[in-house]
Design a protein around this motif. Structure first.
Motif, PDB file in Angstrom:
ATOM      1  N   CYS A  53      76.587 -24.381  38.580  1.00  0.00           N
ATOM      2  CA  CYS A  53      77.775 -24.217  39.420  1.00  0.00           C
ATOM      3  C   CYS A  53      78.861 -25.228  39.051  1.00  0.00           C
ATOM      4  O   CYS A  53      78.583 -26.401  38.809  1.00  0.00           O
ATOM      5  CB  CYS A  53      77.383 -24.374  40.883  1.00  0.00           C
ATOM      6  SG  CYS A  53      78.766 -24.240  42.038  1.00  0.00           S
ATOM      7  N   HIS A  54      80.115 -24.770  39.037  1.00  0.00           N
ATOM      8  CA  HIS A  54      81.251 -25.635  38.712  1.00  0.00           C
ATOM      9  C   HIS A  54      81.687 -26.486  39.901  1.00  0.00           C
ATOM     10  O   HIS A  54      82.321 -27.526  39.718  1.00  0.00           O
ATOM     11  CB  HIS A  54      82.449 -24.787  38.258  1.00  0.00           C
ATOM     12  CG  HIS A  54      82.202 -24.084  36.965  1.00  0.00           C
ATOM     13  ND1 HIS A  54      82.999 -23.060  36.516  1.00  0.00           N
ATOM     14  CD2 HIS A  54      81.240 -24.249  36.017  1.00  0.00           C
ATOM     15  CE1 HIS A  54      82.549 -22.628  35.346  1.00  0.00           C
ATOM     16  NE2 HIS A  54      81.477 -23.320  35.037  1.00  0.00           N
ATOM     17  N   ALA A  55      81.360 -26.051  41.122  1.00  0.00           N
ATOM     18  CA  ALA A  55      81.810 -26.773  42.315  1.00  0.00           C
ATOM     19  C   ALA A  55      80.710 -26.784  43.366  1.00  0.00           C
ATOM     20  O   ALA A  55      80.851 -26.171  44.431  1.00  0.00           O
ATOM     21  CB  ALA A  55      83.083 -26.134  42.872  1.00  0.00           C
ATOM     22  N   GLN A  57      78.291 -27.528  46.472  1.00  0.00           N
ATOM     23  CA  GLN A  57      78.600 -27.984  47.816  1.00  0.00           C
ATOM     24  C   GLN A  57      77.955 -29.344  48.063  1.00  0.00           C
ATOM     25  O   GLN A  57      77.140 -29.816  47.270  1.00  0.00           O
ATOM     26  CB  GLN A  57      78.098 -26.947  48.832  1.00  0.00           C
ATOM     27  CG  GLN A  57      78.791 -25.599  48.686  1.00  0.00           C
ATOM     28  CD  GLN A  57      78.200 -24.536  49.580  1.00  0.00           C
ATOM     29  OE1 GLN A  57      77.052 -24.623  49.997  1.00  0.00           O
ATOM     30  NE2 GLN A  57      78.994 -23.526  49.896  1.00  0.00           N
ATOM     31  N   CYS A  63      78.107 -23.034  44.949  1.00  0.00           N
ATOM     32  CA  CYS A  63      79.193 -22.640  45.848  1.00  0.00           C
ATOM     33  C   CYS A  63      79.248 -21.136  46.080  1.00  0.00           C
ATOM     34  O   CYS A  63      79.675 -20.662  47.125  1.00  0.00           O
ATOM     35  CB  CYS A  63      80.531 -23.132  45.298  1.00  0.00           C
ATOM     36  SG  CYS A  63      81.099 -22.257  43.805  1.00  0.00           S
ATOM     37  N   CYS A  66      82.607 -19.748  42.379  1.00  0.00           N
ATOM     38  CA  CYS A  66      83.207 -20.135  41.100  1.00  0.00           C
ATOM     39  C   CYS A  66      82.835 -19.128  40.013  1.00  0.00           C
ATOM     40  O   CYS A  66      81.992 -18.248  40.216  1.00  0.00           O
ATOM     41  CB  CYS A  66      82.773 -21.546  40.695  1.00  0.00           C
ATOM     42  SG  CYS A  66      81.034 -21.672  40.201  1.00  0.00           S
ATOM     43  N   SER A  67      83.459 -19.259  38.851  1.00  0.00           N
ATOM     44  CA  SER A  67      83.200 -18.300  37.776  1.00  0.00           C
ATOM     45  C   SER A  67      81.747 -18.334  37.323  1.00  0.00           C
ATOM     46  O   SER A  67      81.163 -17.296  37.001  1.00  0.00           O
ATOM     47  CB  SER A  67      84.128 -18.587  36.589  1.00  0.00           C
ATOM     48  OG  SER A  67      83.923 -19.899  36.092  1.00  0.00           O
ATOM     49  N   CYS A  69      79.087 -19.038  39.185  1.00  0.00           N
ATOM     50  CA  CYS A  69      78.278 -18.344  40.199  1.00  0.00           C
ATOM     51  C   CYS A  69      78.455 -16.834  40.092  1.00  0.00           C
ATOM     52  O   CYS A  69      77.485 -16.065  40.247  1.00  0.00           O
ATOM     53  CB  CYS A  69      78.645 -18.827  41.592  1.00  0.00           C
ATOM     54  SG  CYS A  69      78.076 -20.511  41.957  1.00  0.00           S
ATOM     55  N   LYS A  70      79.685 -16.388  39.833  1.00  0.00           N
ATOM     56  CA  LYS A  70      79.934 -14.963  39.687  1.00  0.00           C
ATOM     57  C   LYS A  70      79.194 -14.394  38.475  1.00  0.00           C
ATOM     58  O   LYS A  70      78.660 -13.281  38.515  1.00  0.00           O
ATOM     59  CB  LYS A  70      81.434 -14.685  39.560  1.00  0.00           C
ATOM     60  CG  LYS A  70      82.237 -15.020  40.812  1.00  0.00           C
ATOM     61  CD  LYS A  70      81.792 -14.186  42.003  1.00  0.00           C
ATOM     62  CE  LYS A  70      82.652 -14.459  43.223  1.00  0.00           C
ATOM     63  NZ  LYS A  70      82.161 -13.704  44.420  1.00  0.00           N
ATOM     64  N   TYR A 110      79.781 -23.494  28.716  1.00  0.00           N
ATOM     65  CA  TYR A 110      80.524 -24.100  29.811  1.00  0.00           C
ATOM     66  C   TYR A 110      80.218 -25.600  29.839  1.00  0.00           C
ATOM     67  O   TYR A 110      79.423 -26.105  29.049  1.00  0.00           O
ATOM     68  CB  TYR A 110      80.163 -23.442  31.143  1.00  0.00           C
ATOM     69  CG  TYR A 110      80.756 -22.061  31.286  1.00  0.00           C
ATOM     70  CD1 TYR A 110      81.954 -21.857  31.938  1.00  0.00           C
ATOM     71  CD2 TYR A 110      80.115 -20.946  30.739  1.00  0.00           C
ATOM     72  CE1 TYR A 110      82.513 -20.588  32.069  1.00  0.00           C
ATOM     73  CE2 TYR A 110      80.656 -19.677  30.853  1.00  0.00           C
ATOM     74  CZ  TYR A 110      81.856 -19.506  31.514  1.00  0.00           C
ATOM     75  OH  TYR A 110      82.401 -18.251  31.620  1.00  0.00           O
TER      76      TYR A 110
END
Length: 331
Positions: A53-55, A57, A63, A66-67, A69-70, A110
């Motif tokens: 994850c990029h962000a 929690q 989160c 974010c891209s 997670c998508k 990434y």
């Protein structure tokens, strides 16, 4: 993959996994072991998403928006790699491990980690396990290897010793029953949980696939063979053709029936039986069979179950077991 949430019984393991991320001390390799049907793969994927994850929690959870997670939701994240057999029950060959090694030689696409999930990790043959060992000995940059195994003892000690261990046990019984009730499984929940060895996800799957009446059908055939009212060859062919039931489950049932025959011989009450709903029939066997013969046959069933992962002809193995069962009852 779709959005993931943890099961209630996984919170303790998640606290440990989350601390790895929060302290920036993500282990190179983690081995998730324990019985099937209580979410080892689920927990590993939840952890992988949090790493990627990029962000994340505050609690360390992914989160979900974010891209990265998508991409995980769509099962298209380039840094999340699944390594598994082409077909259930087959081995993970050396070519798959070599392909992984090539990918791990490159930098992650990434900024975060790259994660490879092996399931079942114990499906690696000798050649692929030796090749995988090189991954562990020469780890790539920001790489996390997650191994999932129901039988970790089948992994080489050289691999096990290089992994942090997450031992996933089945949840406490009341918690499992409460979860099953919340998941809509209320009829025969206790029996289903017993048949699943206490694993709630497996019990839920059993409820959805009608395993209880199917087990009763198999038990009736087993009784008929003992009584000389059914042809063991016809029964073996019928059982082998059942596409929706693994032979390992049938052999586990058979082993449970035999164990309960011994318990009935020693006057165990229903609470101590694996199959309390079948007690009357099992008691009849206990009164007429000689225990030494039951013990020997029980050992043969367990040996057959252990050999399912080999190239042994399953049809012939099943036929021989049913022959032995018919002969045991003929004495």
């Amino acid at each position: 993959m779709g959005e993931l949430t943890l099961y209630p019984w996984q919170q303790q393991h998640w606290q440990r996994l989350r601390s790895y991320i929060q302290q920036n001390r993500v282990p190179q390799a983690l081995l998730f072991s324990g019985p099937a049907g209580q979410g080892r793969r689920h927990l590993a994927e939840y952890y992988a998403r949090a790493i990627l994850c990029h962000a994340p929690q505050d609690g360390g959870n992914a989160c979900g928006v974010c891209s990265a997670c998508k991409l995980c939701d769509a099962a298209t994240h380039p840094d999340l790699i699944a390594v598994e057999p082409d077909e259930p029950g087959k081995t993970i060959g050396i070519d798959k491990v070599r392909q992984l090694i090539v990918k791990l030689a490159l930098k992650p696409q990434y900024h975060a980690y790259r994660v490879a999930i092996f399931q079942p990790a114990d499906a690696m043959n000798t050649a692929s396990a030796n090749a995988f060992l090189k991954c562990l000995e020469e780890p790539g940059e920001r790489t996390c290897l997650l191994l999932i195994s129901e039988q970790p003892a089948r992994l080489p000690a050289t691999i096990r010793s290089r992994c942090q261990k997450i031992v996933c046990e089945v949840p406490e019984r009341n918690a499992a029953l409460q979860w099953l009730s919340g998941a809509g499984v209320r009829e025969q929940a206790e029996l289903l949980l017993d048949l699943a060895g206490g694993a709630p996800l497996l019990a839920k799957r059993y409820a959805e696939t009608g395993i209880v009446p199917l087990r009763q059908e198999y038990f009736r055939a087993w009784l008929q063979i003992a009584e000389g009212k059914a042809d063991w060859l016809a029964v073996a062919e019928r059982w082998q053709k059942q596409e929706h039931l693994d032979l390992g489950v049938v052999l586990a049932w058979m082993a449970g029936w035999l164990a309960d025959i011994v318990k009935c011989r020693h006057r165990a009450d229903s609470a101590h039986l694996a199959n309390p709903d079948l007690k009357n029939s099992l008691q009849g066997f206990a009164e007429r069979l000689e225990l030494p013969g039951v013990y020997r046959f029980y050992d043969r069933v367990l040996t057959a179950k252990a050999q399912l992962a080999t190239q042994l002809n399953q049809q012939l193995m099943l036929e021989q077991l049913l022959i032995d069962w018919s002969q045991l009852n003929a004495h």
